[in-house]
Scaffold this active site. Structure first.
Site, PDB file in Angstrom:
ATOM      1  N   ALA A   1     -16.586 -23.438   4.039  1.00 32.83           N
ATOM      2  CA  ALA A   1     -15.844 -22.946   5.210  1.00 32.83           C
ATOM      3  C   ALA A   1     -16.387 -23.505   6.528  1.00 32.83           C
ATOM      4  O   ALA A   1     -17.583 -23.712   6.692  1.00 32.83           O
ATOM      5  CB  ALA A   1     -15.901 -21.430   5.236  1.00 32.83           C
TER       6      ALA A   1
ATOM      7  N   ASP B   1       0.872  -1.175   0.000  1.00 36.25           N
ATOM      8  CA  ASP B   1       0.000   0.000   0.000  1.00 36.25           C
ATOM      9  C   ASP B   1       0.903   1.217   0.000  1.00 36.25           C
ATOM     10  O   ASP B   1       1.861   1.281   0.786  1.00 36.25           O
ATOM     11  CB  ASP B   1      -0.838   0.051   1.284  1.00 36.25           C
ATOM     12  CG  ASP B   1      -1.992  -0.939   1.277  1.00 36.25           C
ATOM     13  OD1 ASP B   1      -2.454  -1.318   0.184  1.00 36.25           O
ATOM     14  OD2 ASP B   1      -2.431  -1.332   2.372  1.00 36.25           O
TER      15      ASP B   1
ATOM     16  N   GLY C   1      -0.647   1.859  10.050  1.00 40.05           N
ATOM     17  CA  GLY C   1      -0.260   0.656   9.300  1.00 40.05           C
ATOM     18  C   GLY C   1      -0.735  -0.602   9.998  1.00 40.05           C
ATOM     19  O   GLY C   1      -1.152  -0.568  11.160  1.00 40.05           O
TER      20      GLY C   1
ATOM     21  N   LYS D   1     -15.652 -15.117   9.009  1.00 37.15           N
ATOM     22  CA  LYS D   1     -15.666 -13.818   9.680  1.00 37.15           C
ATOM     23  C   LYS D   1     -16.042 -12.758   8.661  1.00 37.15           C
ATOM     24  O   LYS D   1     -15.405 -12.659   7.608  1.00 37.15           O
ATOM     25  CB  LYS D   1     -14.293 -13.534  10.273  1.00 37.15           C
ATOM     26  CG  LYS D   1     -14.172 -12.177  10.908  1.00 37.15           C
ATOM     27  CD  LYS D   1     -13.151 -11.338  10.181  1.00 37.15           C
ATOM     28  CE  LYS D   1     -13.212  -9.912  10.594  1.00 37.15           C
ATOM     29  NZ  LYS D   1     -13.180  -8.971   9.506  1.00 37.15           N
TER      30      LYS D   1
ATOM     31  N   GLY E   1     -17.057  -4.200  19.013  1.00 34.60           N
ATOM     32  CA  GLY E   1     -16.709  -5.591  19.333  1.00 34.60           C
ATOM     33  C   GLY E   1     -17.093  -6.576  18.256  1.00 34.60           C
ATOM     34  O   GLY E   1     -17.009  -6.283  17.068  1.00 34.60           O
TER      35      GLY E   1
ATOM     36  N   ASP F   1      -7.719  -8.379  10.487  1.00 34.42           N
ATOM     37  CA  ASP F   1      -6.706  -9.421  10.267  1.00 34.42           C
ATOM     38  C   ASP F   1      -6.068  -9.820  11.598  1.00 34.42           C
ATOM     39  O   ASP F   1      -5.789 -10.997  11.840  1.00 34.42           O
ATOM     40  CB  ASP F   1      -5.620  -8.916   9.309  1.00 34.42           C
ATOM     41  CG  ASP F   1      -6.207  -8.413   8.003  1.00 34.42           C
ATOM     42  OD1 ASP F   1      -7.251  -8.957   7.588  1.00 34.42           O
ATOM     43  OD2 ASP F   1      -5.643  -7.480   7.403  1.00 34.42           O
TER      44      ASP F   1
ATOM     45  N   GLY G   1      -6.010  -3.288   9.254  1.00 34.30           N
ATOM     46  CA  GLY G   1      -5.476  -4.534   9.799  1.00 34.30           C
ATOM     47  C   GLY G   1      -6.160  -5.027  11.062  1.00 34.30           C
ATOM     48  O   GLY G   1      -5.815  -6.099  11.570  1.00 34.30           O
TER      49      GLY G   1
HETATM   50  P1  ADP Z   1     -12.303  -5.197   9.647  1.00 33.31           P
HETATM   51  O1  ADP Z   1     -10.891  -4.616   9.802  1.00 33.31           O
HETATM   52  O2  ADP Z   1     -12.304  -6.545   9.014  1.00 33.31           O
HETATM   53  O3  ADP Z   1     -13.294  -4.226   9.071  1.00 33.31           O
HETATM   54  P2  ADP Z   1     -13.244  -4.490  12.286  1.00 33.31           P
HETATM   55  O4  ADP Z   1     -12.945  -3.055  11.964  1.00 33.31           O
HETATM   56  O5  ADP Z   1     -14.642  -4.829  12.678  1.00 33.31           O
HETATM   57  O6  ADP Z   1     -12.779  -5.480  11.138  1.00 33.31           O
HETATM   58  O7  ADP Z   1     -12.242  -4.866  13.480  1.00 33.31           O
HETATM   59  C1  ADP Z   1     -12.044  -6.153  13.969  1.00 33.31           C
HETATM   60  C2  ADP Z   1     -11.989  -6.123  15.478  1.00 33.31           C
HETATM   61  O8  ADP Z   1     -10.954  -5.212  15.928  1.00 33.31           O
HETATM   62  C3  ADP Z   1     -13.268  -5.625  16.120  1.00 33.31           C
HETATM   63  O9  ADP Z   1     -14.159  -6.714  16.323  1.00 33.31           O
HETATM   64  C4  ADP Z   1     -12.768  -5.027  17.419  1.00 33.31           C
HETATM   65  O10 ADP Z   1     -12.578  -6.009  18.423  1.00 33.31           O
HETATM   66  C5  ADP Z   1     -11.403  -4.476  17.052  1.00 33.31           C
HETATM   67  N1  ADP Z   1     -11.508  -3.050  16.690  1.00 33.31           N
HETATM   68  C6  ADP Z   1     -11.632  -2.522  15.455  1.00 33.31           C
HETATM   69  N2  ADP Z   1     -11.756  -1.169  15.508  1.00 33.31           N
HETATM   70  C7  ADP Z   1     -11.693  -0.839  16.818  1.00 33.31           C
HETATM   71  C8  ADP Z   1     -11.738   0.401  17.559  1.00 33.31           C
HETATM   72  N3  ADP Z   1     -11.897   1.578  16.930  1.00 33.31           N
HETATM   73  N4  ADP Z   1     -11.656   0.344  18.914  1.00 33.31           N
HETATM   74  C9  ADP Z   1     -11.508  -0.840  19.557  1.00 33.31           C
HETATM   75  N5  ADP Z   1     -11.456  -2.039  18.927  1.00 33.31           N
HETATM   76  C10 ADP Z   1     -11.540  -2.041  17.590  1.00 33.31           C
END
Ligand code: ADP
Length: 329
Positions: free
Chosen positions: A200, A24, A312, A204, A243, A270, A267
């Site tokens: 699967a 990226d 990052g 997720k 969450g 991930d 990330g």
């Molecule tokens: P993706 O990156 O696949 O869109 P999410 O943004 O939902 O996934 O993030 C995955 C997990 O990381 C969430 O379920 C949460 O536990 C944690 N997380 C993501 N963003 C935040 C945040 N702003 N504050 C606290 N925890 C976070």
């Protein structure tokens, strides 16, 4: 085995993560369009590669399977995996095509703007006969996304790897990781992402992907359960700062997120998936045991949260002790 706070120890079984790794290019200034950006910094990424590193950073064992360009960037990315103790004997290098690049910016209006260099890129050219089948067969868990389904020959390589992993008895873990601009159309994206759905064991999706795949604007249990399939062991819906929700055949619930100082959410998903896989790889009975699964998901939420506190993805992925510190704070 569980540590004193109920979090299982990280497993030693091999997790193979299949798909793309790329660079990226992110602007050195924030809130600008790609055209206005004064310069760009390289940030290694690609969800399957991030997951592989998330696992080793927690002390687990992982391998990345995919194709890179036989160029300076491709060898740099393979070097980053190696430095992070990810096995690289499933990587092949394409002599014709370049390593994929993505220029990405968050504009002042909050919209993410992407420009991809994949015309085609090396990852898209992985052929079924180039797969390291022995490596895939030696895995306990096989993890993948959907970007590798977009074009041939990588799509056939993906399907072959899936089939071999399934036959070998691997747990199959799917995070579609929707990147709509890479697909010819939204309908095609939905159709192809769902075409491998029922293979699967563990899926997720994020809240946005739930909306996209179901066509519903409601993030509720009823909508999530339309994505259930009879062979599924665990469905997860991640909700960013709210969450994650979990669904199994016998129970369902929500695990709250941690409050942290978020600077960049790249990330987080991930990191969450990597943490979950690292904790269940040696003891998949956790998927059927709600209290133990909740403890693992709490740990995964802590890992996701920590990943948002630094710019990052790869530099921000936590070590076990960082996640335990946040859990016990
Ligand atoms: P993706 O990156 O696949 O869109 P999410 O943004 O939902 O996934 O993030 C995955 C997990 O990381 C969430 O379920 C949460 O536990 C944690 N997380 C993501 N963003 C935040 C945040 N702003 N504050 C606290 N925890 C976070």
């Amino acid at each position: 085995m569980a540590s004193s706070n109920g979090i299982p120890t990280t497993g030693k079984g091999l997790i193979v993560s299949f798909g793309e790794m790329l660079i990226d290019f992110v602007p050195t200034a924030s809130g600008v369009s790609l055209a206005e950006a004064p310069g760009f910094l390289k940030a290694p990424g690609g969800a399957p590669a991030n997951v592989a590193i998330a696992i080793t950073r927690l002390g687990g064992k992982s391998a990345f399977v995919g194709k890179l360009g036989d160029d300076e960037f491709g060898h740099m990315l393979a070097g980053i995996l190696k430095e992070n103790d990810v096995k690289t004997d499933g990587i092949t290098f394409d002599e014709g095509a370049r390593t994929a690049l993505a220029f990405v910016t968050l504009r002042a209006d909050g919209e993410r703007e992407f420009m991809f260099y994949r015309n085609p890129s090396a990852d898209m050219l992985l052929k079924p006969e180039e797969l390291n089948l022995e490596l895939i067969r030696s895995a306990k868990v096989f993890h993948y996304g959907s970007i590798s389904l977009i074009v041939e020959p990588c799509r056939s390589a993906h399907l072959k790897a899936l089939e071999v992993a399934k036959e070998a008895g691997c747990l199959l873990s799917y995070d579609p990781n929707l990147r709509l601009p890479l697909w010819p159309s939204a309908d095609e994206a939905r159709k192809q992402i769902l075409s491998i759905w029922e293979k699967a064991d563990l899926i997720k999706v994020s809240d946005n992907e739930l909306e996209f795949l179901t066509g519903s604007d409601k993030i509720d249990d009823e909508t999530a359960l339309t994505l259930w399939h009879p062979n599924l062991k665990l469905l997860l819906v991640t909700l960013g700062e709210h969450g994650a929700k979990y669904y199994t055949k016998n129970f369902r619930g929500t695990v709250e997120a941690f409050h942290v100082n978020t600077v960049d959410t790249t990330g987080a998903g991930d990191s969450f998936v990597g943490a979950l896989l690292a904790k269940i790889v040696d003891d998949q009975s956790i998927l059927e045991d709600e209290p133990r699964l909740r403890a693992v998901l709490k740990f995964a939420n802590a890992c996701g949260a920590i990943t948002t506190t630094k710019k990052g993805a790869i530099p921000a992925l936590p070590k076990e002790e960082d996640a335990l510190k946040l859990l016990n704070a």
